[in-house]
Design a protein around this motif. Structure first.
Motif, mmCIF file in Angstrom:
data_model
loop_
_atom_site.group_PDB
_atom_site.id
_atom_site.type_symbol
_atom_site.label_atom_id
_atom_site.label_comp_id
_atom_site.label_asym_id
_atom_site.label_seq_id
_atom_site.Cartn_x
_atom_site.Cartn_y
_atom_site.Cartn_z
ATOM 1 N N GLY A 142 0.737 -1.228 0.016
ATOM 2 C CA GLY A 142 -0.016 -0.053 -0.130
ATOM 3 C C GLY A 142 0.979 1.293 0.069
ATOM 4 N N ASP A 143 2.198 1.138 0.306
ATOM 5 C CA ASP A 143 3.064 2.302 0.141
ATOM 6 C C ASP A 143 3.356 2.802 -1.225
ATOM 7 O OD1 ASP A 143 2.964 2.319 3.011
ATOM 8 O OD2 ASP A 143 4.769 1.332 3.255
ATOM 9 N N GLU A 144 3.914 4.009 -1.310
ATOM 10 C CA GLU A 144 4.338 4.366 -2.504
ATOM 11 C C GLU A 144 5.734 5.159 -2.572
ATOM 12 O OE1 GLU A 144 1.390 7.430 -4.925
ATOM 13 O OE2 GLU A 144 2.742 8.681 -3.562
ATOM 14 N N ILE A 145 6.536 4.876 -3.529
ATOM 15 C CA ILE A 145 7.722 5.551 -3.920
ATOM 16 C C ILE A 145 7.509 6.515 -4.959
ATOM 17 C CG2 ILE A 145 10.025 5.393 -4.739
ATOM 18 C CD1 ILE A 145 9.915 2.306 -3.974
ATOM 19 N N ILE A 146 8.210 7.764 -4.945
ATOM 20 C CA ILE A 146 8.213 8.848 -6.035
ATOM 21 C C ILE A 146 9.652 8.806 -6.428
ATOM 22 C CG2 ILE A 146 8.130 11.269 -6.623
ATOM 23 C CD1 ILE A 146 5.742 11.269 -4.551
ATOM 24 N N SER A 182 6.211 -3.827 -7.306
ATOM 25 C CA SER A 182 4.658 -3.806 -7.819
ATOM 26 C C SER A 182 4.003 -4.990 -7.536
ATOM 27 C CB SER A 182 4.325 -3.404 -9.044
ATOM 28 O OG SER A 182 5.070 -4.388 -9.907
ATOM 29 N N GLU A 183 4.767 -6.252 -7.549
ATOM 30 C CA GLU A 183 4.294 -7.698 -7.336
ATOM 31 C C GLU A 183 3.797 -7.591 -5.513
ATOM 32 O OE1 GLU A 183 3.738 -10.173 -9.561
ATOM 33 O OE2 GLU A 183 4.199 -8.783 -11.130
ATOM 34 N N PHE A 184 4.119 -6.741 -4.948
ATOM 35 C CA PHE A 184 4.097 -6.809 -3.262
ATOM 36 C C PHE A 184 3.297 -5.519 -3.009
ATOM 37 C CE2 PHE A 184 7.857 -9.147 -4.302
ATOM 38 C CZ PHE A 184 7.714 -10.308 -3.800
ATOM 39 N N GLY A 185 2.531 -4.904 -3.933
ATOM 40 C CA GLY A 185 1.653 -3.925 -3.778
ATOM 41 C C GLY A 185 2.250 -2.709 -3.368
ATOM 42 N N VAL A 186 3.505 -2.427 -3.845
ATOM 43 C CA VAL A 186 3.998 -1.155 -3.496
ATOM 44 C C VAL A 186 3.875 -0.492 -4.991
ATOM 45 C CG1 VAL A 186 6.132 0.075 -3.192
ATOM 46 C CG2 VAL A 186 5.386 -1.823 -1.785
#
Length: 399
Positions: free
Chosen positions: A102-106, A124-128
């Protein structure tokens, strides 16, 4: 005598981390051991419980690793450091220590290809979620931040476009939005001799120590530098449990040896690069040169603000198609066609088909990586010899 931490860079790169040994060896011994003996069962228990300092198992720490970690922390201005088996080991161990579903990287859109792949395809496979933006305009960063953002990540200068990102301003924007956001800077292109992101407000620095830090092309290694609490988390979770990306004691020895000459090497790399960049800028076969030291380069003023020297890396775009670029590179004699960088030898590569082949055609275009872009890691040779080698293959393209 001053405290060691107050001495000059050149002195610290040699002396910090040195350990006393029983035989008086000038160079630290290589502790080639997987495990360490305890004086008793009780001592082993105390060490596992964290009640007593000492070594247990090389995946958890080793004197050879520790010597390099102390040196890197001092040079980058961090409280502590962790060394890893590769640059990607450093990056992945760091991100696993911060992110959850659910977290996000910019991130800056121009990144080393494997870093881009880790963020865009792996995590992305782990929901990031990863958002890739052009950080040369920090308004883009302001607009991209959200309540899910946990990491702001960039290289500066970027690989391979050499885009220069204002570390201080980027960190200020991220931390004003949310002080808990971790600003991570990949400092591989510069090393702490040229640029120290922690002093500009970054929270974490990562390196592919394979490159300039080692400087001799004979190891693969990585490093993370930050505050002591975060480094402990990287070691005891990101590395120990998630990646197992542990630097071998022998590679730690070679890295420590390479770093003794870091300042001298970087001075020569940077001086050579400036001379070669000016040559390329004047050559009629060259469309554009991407080098922070050139006044014509878009990021020149920001580079002067945060870099002590202008680095040994550059890219240049030829007025030629992909096949012509490949044919020209294949004719080089001194410049070696190879990926990696920061070696004594000058290395040249074609990012679109090599280091950044993980990008789609659309992603390459968005990041400013054209089919005619060539990346050059300027070595320690006489720069006039490298210029002559380049001129011989570029002159025919100008006719």
């Amino acid at each position: 005598m001053k405290d060691l931490k107050d001495l000059s860079f050149a002195t610290r790169q040699i002396h910090v981390g040195k350990q006393k040994n029983s035989v008086g060896a000038l160079c630290d011994p290589i502790y080639m051991t997987s495990t360490f003996a305890f004086d008793s069962v009780e001592q082993g228990g105390r060490r596992f419980a964290g009640e007593e300092d000492g070594y247990i198992y090389t995946r958890l720490g080793n004197p050879s690793q520790r010597a390099v970690e102390e040196k890197l922390a001092s040079l980058e201005g961090g409280e502590d450091a962790a060394v890893t088996a590769s640059g990607m080991g450093a990056i992945s161990s760091t991100l696993w220590s911060i992110l959850k579903q659910g977290d996000e990287i910019i991130a800056e859109e121009a990144l080393y290809g494997c870093t881009f792949s880790l963020m865009s395809h792996g995590l992305s496979e782990f929901g990031v979620t990863a958002k890739f933006i052009d950080m040369s305009s920090l308004d883009n960063l302001k607009n991209a931040l959200s309540e899910k953002t946990k990491v702001v990540y960039f290289e500066t200068p970027c690989n391979p476009t050499l885009t220069v990102i204002d570390i201080e301003e980027a960190a200020k924007i991220a931390h004003e939005y949310n002080p808990e956001i971790k600003v991570i800077v990949d400092n591989t292109f510069c090393t702490p001799y040229v640029q120290r992101p922690l002093s500009k407000g970054a929270d974490i620095v990562v390196h592919s120590a394979t490159k300039y830090l080692n400087g001799h092309g004979d190891i693969v290694a990585g490093a993370v530098i930050s505050d002591a609490e975060f480094i402990q988390k990287v070691k005891m979770f990101g590395m120990k449990d998630m990646t197992g990306s542990i630097m071998s004691p022998f590679n730690a020895f070679l890295l420590a040896r390479g770093m003794k000459t870091l300042d001298i090497r970087m001075e020569r790399h940077c001086a050579n690069a400036m001379k070669i960049a000016k040559f390329l800028e004047s050559h009629p076969a060259v469309k554009k040169v991407y080098y922070p030291g050139l006044e014509s380069f878009e990021g020149h003023k920001t580079a002067l603000k945060q870099m002590d020297l202008m680095g040994g890396m550059m890219s240049f775009e030829l007025k030629a198609d992909r096949d012509q670029v490949a044919a020209a590179l294949n004719k080089l004699q001194l410049c070696i066609v190879a990926v990696s960088l920061g070696d004594a030898e000058t290395l040249v590569e074609h990012p679109a088909s090599m280091t950044h082949s993980t990008y789609s055609s659309e992603e390459l275009a968005s990041a400013g990586i054209s089919e005619g872009l060539v990346r050059l890691s300027v070595g320690l040779e006489d720069p006039d010899d490298i210029i002559a080698d380049l001129k011989e293959v570029l002159d025919p393209l100008a006719k």
